[in-house]
Design an enzyme around this catalytic site. Structure first.
Site, PDB file in Angstrom:
ATOM      1  N   ASP A   1       0.553  -0.366   5.123  1.00  0.00           N
ATOM      2  CA  ASP A   1      -0.332   0.789   5.535  1.00  0.00           C
ATOM      3  C   ASP A   1      -1.508   1.161   4.627  1.00  0.00           C
ATOM      4  OD1 ASP A   1      -1.104   3.533   6.105  1.00  0.00           O
ATOM      5  OD2 ASP A   1       0.580   4.523   4.919  1.00  0.00           O
TER       6      ASP A   1
ATOM      7  N   ASN B   1      -3.117  -6.474  -6.248  1.00  0.00           N
ATOM      8  CA  ASN B   1      -3.922  -6.305  -4.993  1.00  0.00           C
ATOM      9  C   ASN B   1      -3.111  -7.081  -4.064  1.00  0.00           C
ATOM     10  OD1 ASN B   1      -5.746  -7.340  -3.106  1.00  0.00           O
ATOM     11  ND2 ASN B   1      -7.169  -7.639  -4.358  1.00  0.00           N
ATOM     12  N   ALA B   2      -3.061  -6.223  -2.735  1.00  0.00           N
ATOM     13  CA  ALA B   2      -1.945  -6.481  -1.822  1.00  0.00           C
ATOM     14  C   ALA B   2      -2.367  -7.940  -1.031  1.00  0.00           C
ATOM     15  CB  ALA B   2      -2.019  -5.461  -0.861  1.00  0.00           C
TER      16      ALA B   2
ATOM     17  N   PHE C   1       0.646  -1.282   0.103  1.00  0.00           N
ATOM     18  CA  PHE C   1       0.091  -0.093  -0.156  1.00  0.00           C
ATOM     19  C   PHE C   1       0.979   1.223   0.068  1.00  0.00           C
ATOM     20  CE2 PHE C   1      -2.127  -3.307   2.461  1.00  0.00           C
ATOM     21  CZ  PHE C   1      -3.514  -3.355   1.822  1.00  0.00           C
TER      22      PHE C   1
ATOM     23  N   ASP D   1       1.193  -1.488  -4.984  1.00  0.00           N
ATOM     24  CA  ASP D   1       0.033  -0.657  -4.828  1.00  0.00           C
ATOM     25  C   ASP D   1      -0.968  -1.111  -6.053  1.00  0.00           C
ATOM     26  OD1 ASP D   1      -0.620   2.309  -3.330  1.00  0.00           O
ATOM     27  OD2 ASP D   1      -2.055   1.810  -4.824  1.00  0.00           O
ATOM     28  N   SER D   2      -2.137  -0.782  -5.810  1.00  0.00           N
ATOM     29  CA  SER D   2      -3.227  -1.274  -6.785  1.00  0.00           C
ATOM     30  C   SER D   2      -3.490  -0.474  -8.083  1.00  0.00           C
ATOM     31  CB  SER D   2      -4.594  -1.705  -6.152  1.00  0.00           C
ATOM     32  OG  SER D   2      -5.055  -0.572  -5.356  1.00  0.00           O
TER      33      SER D   2
ATOM     34  N   CYS E   1      -5.437   3.368   9.871  1.00  0.00           N
ATOM     35  CA  CYS E   1      -5.849   4.657   9.976  1.00  0.00           C
ATOM     36  C   CYS E   1      -7.270   4.680  10.148  1.00  0.00           C
ATOM     37  CB  CYS E   1      -5.516   5.541   8.791  1.00  0.00           C
ATOM     38  SG  CYS E   1      -6.048   4.834   7.186  1.00  0.00           S
TER      39      CYS E   1
HETATM   40  N1  SAH Z   1       1.812   4.580   2.550  1.00  0.00           N
HETATM   41  C1  SAH Z   1       1.397   5.546   1.972  1.00  0.00           C
HETATM   42  C2  SAH Z   1      -0.167   6.020   2.072  1.00  0.00           C
HETATM   43  C3  SAH Z   1      -1.174   4.611   1.650  1.00  0.00           C
HETATM   44  S1  SAH Z   1      -2.736   5.039   1.368  1.00  0.00           S
HETATM   45  C4  SAH Z   1       2.246   6.747   2.641  1.00  0.00           C
HETATM   46  O1  SAH Z   1       2.637   6.649   3.539  1.00  0.00           O
HETATM   47  O2  SAH Z   1       2.075   7.736   1.753  1.00  0.00           O
HETATM   48  C5  SAH Z   1      -3.278   3.470   0.757  1.00  0.00           C
HETATM   49  C6  SAH Z   1      -2.744   3.124  -0.695  1.00  0.00           C
HETATM   50  O3  SAH Z   1      -3.412   1.767  -0.740  1.00  0.00           O
HETATM   51  C7  SAH Z   1      -3.321   3.743  -1.835  1.00  0.00           C
HETATM   52  O4  SAH Z   1      -2.498   4.132  -2.631  1.00  0.00           O
HETATM   53  C8  SAH Z   1      -4.342   2.691  -2.579  1.00  0.00           C
HETATM   54  O5  SAH Z   1      -4.207   3.011  -4.046  1.00  0.00           O
HETATM   55  C9  SAH Z   1      -3.806   1.529  -1.984  1.00  0.00           C
HETATM   56  N2  SAH Z   1      -4.620   0.337  -2.079  1.00  0.00           N
HETATM   57  C10 SAH Z   1      -6.036   0.283  -1.404  1.00  0.00           C
HETATM   58  N3  SAH Z   1      -6.448  -1.028  -1.679  1.00  0.00           N
HETATM   59  C11 SAH Z   1      -5.213  -1.707  -2.086  1.00  0.00           C
HETATM   60  C12 SAH Z   1      -5.375  -3.051  -2.367  1.00  0.00           C
HETATM   61  N4  SAH Z   1      -6.390  -3.842  -2.062  1.00  0.00           N
HETATM   62  N5  SAH Z   1      -4.169  -3.694  -2.848  1.00  0.00           N
HETATM   63  C13 SAH Z   1      -3.206  -2.871  -3.038  1.00  0.00           C
HETATM   64  N6  SAH Z   1      -3.152  -1.359  -2.791  1.00  0.00           N
HETATM   65  C14 SAH Z   1      -4.419  -0.873  -2.439  1.00  0.00           C
END
Ligand code: SAH
Length: 380
Positions: A284, A263-264, A215, A236-237, A324
């Protein structure tokens, strides 16, 4: 208002819900006088009958809420930020209720300021805010990011527009030793995850060897980790987010960052099934519990990703894991992590618990102002 509402207001909370308002007169966005059933004075509040949070208390003094009050609060907010010695040129200048102006967020990116106006009363007083910013900072440009979910709840239009000066699509800012491009018009929040700033910096202390940043968004953690690790894979997705991580890695001459669009949940499962090993894993995710109703699904999701991450860690490896979601409390996160550690068969030592950066302060009486939790865990 009802006795329950009055008791809550007296406890120091700033919000009064619609169900606690007994009688009200005024227009959307007015400042109204608030009293209990016996007409005892409780304060002045922003009023919005369209919002579930119908009243937001601005002051508990008998004072007029005017331009001078706004100016003084913005000035006080800046004095507090100055006292923090923030090692960055992007930070939150004003954090709504926690800085005395309910519904207003002001983020600073160098010479540019980005506003989020989450209440109708703020929307009507933008000129006061602009005047104060002009007087205190002479900004190069001020942007209104009126596209948050909070606005819809207040019955406000969604819009993004320049309020003064000129505002570029993106601006390069510094966070510790890292520089990154913040997308002011289109990026998440106001362009960056400023609330994670201190945690981004803390990762420099923990990151080593092979790092997985899940993420990643624009690389808030990945870029800092890459300065101290052999390799960092940002996951990231969102393809757009990864393009920004890529540009940011170049900006910092970091050639050890790779990017994976996935997808994470799937990626973590596949990697742990394949027996991969990492020395640092960062998680995150976006808020997985946006409301109380989401709590049990969120607990399962947090457990799944943390369980996989723990399985992926080498001995002595570090899991830097965040939530968060306000509704998902620190206690719930702790219980979830405990259960994930048990299932992963790992002995986990708590290195530290962290929260949102200090420029996103919390008010003791408003539990909703504390939302970000991060656990730094070491697998023994
Ligand atoms: N770590 C970053 C903030 C992350 S915000 C920082 O500190 O700046 C959350 C992120 O998760 C977003 O970019 C979103 O695109 C991604 N996201 C949401 N669902 C997801 C999933 N299922 N798999 C991968 N990424 C995902």
């Amino acid at each position: 208002m009802t006795n329950r509402g009055a008791a809550r207001a007296r406890s120091g909370h700033h919000w009064v819900y619609r169900s606690d308002v007994e009688r009200a007169a005024g227009e959307v966005g007015d400042v109204v006088r608030v009293t209990d059933k016996a007409r005892r004075f409780l304060g002045y509040a922003f009023y919005n009958p369209k919002s579930e949070i119908t009243l937001r208390i601005v002051t508990r003094e008998e004072e007029e809420v005017n331009e001078a009050v706004f100016h003084a609060r913005i000035e006080r907010a800046q004095a507090y930020r100055k006292s923090l010695d923030i090692d960055a040129d992007a930070y939150r200048l004003l954090h709504a209720e926690a800085d005395g102006i309910p519904g207003l967020v002001v983020d600073r990116y160098g010479d540019f300021f980005v506003l989020q106006a989450g209440s109708a009363a703020i929307e009507r007083r933008l000129n006061w805010i602009l005047a104060a910013l002009e007087d205190l900072f002479a900004p190069a440009g001020v942007l209104l990011r009126g596209d948050s979910a909070a606005r819809r709840k207040e019955g406000l239009e969604t819009e993004v527009r320049v309020l003064s000066g000129e505002v570029p699509e993106g601006v390069v800012v510094r966070e510790g030793q890292v520089r990154y491009r913040a997308q002011l018009w289109t990026g998440q929040k106001t362009g960056g995850f400023l609330d994670q700033r201190e945690n981004h910096l803390a990762v420099e202390h923990y990151a080593r060897d092979r790092v997985l940043d899940v993420f990643s968004y624009a690389g808030g953690f990945a870029l800092h980790a890459a300065r101290f690790a052999n390799s960092v894979e940002a996951v990231d997705s969102s393809g757009d987010a990864l393009k920004v991580v890529c540009a940011n890695a170049e900006l910092n001459d970091l050639s050890n960052v790779t990017f994976t669009r996935a997808n994470a949940f799937d990626l973590l499962r596949e990697r742990s099934d394949a027996g991969e090993r990492y020395d640092t894993v960062i998680l995150d995710p976006p808020a997985l519990a946006k409301t109380k109703r989401d709590l049990s699904a969120a607990a399962r999701a947090y457990k799944e990703i943390n369980l996989r991450a723990l399985k992926l860690l080498s001995d002595g490896g570090i899991l830097f894991t965040c939530s968060c979601s306000y509704h998902f409390s620190r206690e719930m996160l702790e219980a979830t992590l405990r259960s994930a550690a048990a299932d992963a068969g790992r002995v986990v030592r708590v290195r530290e618990w962290r929260g949102q950066a200090k420029d996103h302060p919390e008010i003791l009486a408003i539990p909703e102002t504390r939302y970000l939790k991060c656990a730094v865990l070491e697998c023994l």
